[in-house]
Design a protein around this motif. Structure first.
Motif, PDB file in Angstrom:
ATOM      1  N   SER A 119      58.974 -52.961  39.167  1.00  0.00           N
ATOM      2  CA  SER A 119      59.341 -54.324  39.519  1.00  0.00           C
ATOM      3  C   SER A 119      59.419 -55.158  38.244  1.00  0.00           C
ATOM      4  O   SER A 119      58.959 -54.731  37.187  1.00  0.00           O
ATOM      5  N   ASP A 178      54.273 -62.073  40.503  1.00  0.00           N
ATOM      6  CA  ASP A 178      55.554 -61.587  41.040  1.00  0.00           C
ATOM      7  C   ASP A 178      55.550 -60.068  41.130  1.00  0.00           C
ATOM      8  O   ASP A 178      55.955 -59.490  42.133  1.00  0.00           O
ATOM      9  N   ASP A 216      55.182 -57.237  44.537  1.00  0.00           N
ATOM     10  CA  ASP A 216      56.163 -56.173  44.779  1.00  0.00           C
ATOM     11  C   ASP A 216      55.518 -54.784  44.799  1.00  0.00           C
ATOM     12  O   ASP A 216      55.946 -53.931  45.559  1.00  0.00           O
TER      13      ASP A 216
END
Length: 87
Positions: A74, A81, A85
């Motif tokens: 990712s 973030d 993922d």
């Protein structure tokens, strides 16, 4: 079907195109109950991808250390973030 080298390359290339600050990979290792996340800064993306291509086969199994495999990738602008993922 698992992640392949083509998927990994695509992820790294998308990180560059999008201008992401970080790229991360999820590594599974025999003997460990949970995978680990490795996060690299954008400045290292090209050299890290070259390393992975030399060190891992098409199915992302480590060529030199049995039981180590990349199972995810990712990218993003923050650790959160990537964590969302990959976990």
């Amino acid at each position: 079907m698992g992640v392949t080298m083509n998927n990994l390359e695509f992820c790294f290339n998308q990180a560059v195109v999008s201008g992401a600050s970080y790229v991360g990979v999820l590594i599974e290792m025999e003997g460990f109950p949970q995978p680990e996340v490795i996060i690299n800064k954008a400045e290292n993306i090209n050299s890290k991808l070259a390393y992975y291509k030399k060190t891992y086969d098409e199915d992302l199994n480590h060529r030199f250390a049995k039981g180590i495999k990349i199972i995810g990738c990712s990218y993003g602008d923050g650790f959160n973030d990537i964590q969302e993922d990959l976990t």
